[in-house]
Design an enzyme around this catalytic site. Sequence first.
Site, short mmCIF file in Angstrom:
data_model
loop_
_atom_site.label_atom_id
_atom_site.label_comp_id
_atom_site.label_asym_id
_atom_site.label_seq_id
_atom_site.Cartn_x
_atom_site.Cartn_y
_atom_site.Cartn_z
CG HIS A 121 9.68 12.29 12.33
ND1 HIS A 121 10.34 11.09 12.47
CD2 HIS A 121 9.58 12.81 13.59
CE1 HIS A 121 10.63 10.89 13.74
NE2 HIS A 121 10.19 11.91 14.44
CB ALA A 169 7.31 9.42 12.22
N GLY A 170 8.01 10.14 8.91
CA GLY A 170 7.52 10.70 7.66
C GLY A 170 6.58 11.87 7.80
CG HIS A 215 -2.09 0.91 1.10
ND1 HIS A 215 -1.98 2.29 1.12
CD2 HIS A 215 -3.41 0.65 0.92
CE1 HIS A 215 -3.18 2.83 0.97
NE2 HIS A 215 -4.06 1.86 0.86
#
Length: 298
Positions: free
Chosen positions: A168, A171-172, A82
């Site tokens: 981040h 954590a993006g 995904h």
Amino acid sequence: MTKLIECIPNFSEGRRMEIVEGLADVAKSISGVTLLDYSADSSHNRSVFTLIGDPKGIKAAAVALAKYAAEKIDLTQHEGEHPRMGATDVIPFVPIKNATMEECVEIAKEVGAALASEVKIPVYLYEEAASKKTRTNLAAVRKGQFEGMTEKMAKPEWVPDFGEAAPHPTAGVTAVGARMPLIAFNVNLSTSDVNIANNIAKIVRGSSGGLKYCKGIGILLEDRNVAQVSMNMVNYEGTPLYRAVELIKAEAKRYGVHVIGTELIGLAPAKALIDSAEYYLQLENFDYEKQVLENHII
């Protein structure tokens, strides 16, 4: 009058069940919130949670869950079918009872600001909360995924709504929005050829000229070696589930394959399922309000 808001956060973890269960524990610990459902998919490497609660509780839950996900999920080590750009990939808010879309937009903004200041995660607002028309569509916001976000966010048109213009490190980036009920609905095919699923998804999704309220991509479920048309149905009345299934069946025949099953992720409004039952049972003169028993039970 109690206001009820639904929140359906998606996390980029579907294989390490101890983390998924940890997220569930966090959700259950928040006052004013009920965890209705959660599920994890190892092929997608993603989990979907469905919570409902009052505005104060639902905001607290969204922030607490994002904090936990940022601590436990490292996207530099993440692989899955995904598309994703964040450990907490997306947080939509949906008005359910005595609440308005405008209130959900304000909640989205407040949560976005909190994630940027407290968790140091940049946030894009999307759907009804979008600050720009180009950010309405989640797929456009997420394009490039985690690996491409550093370059994307350096462009003036993709400066985030909250936080620094850089993802981040682990954590993006998170998309936070407000929308009407969406149904995550997948159709599995009798083939492992993901190109077939992609071709069918292109026919089905609205952005390619297909069904107006359908978003879709083709993916491979590696654990089953099955190709899947993975969809988000953003208006189940405008584009009912059965219409997507029937179009996929028709397109699949072109490739000598057929539908072997469908999958519902998370929760769906009862009417969306009953509409499909009405279609396949060929019910005549059916009245949803009068003939469904549960509609008469208070």
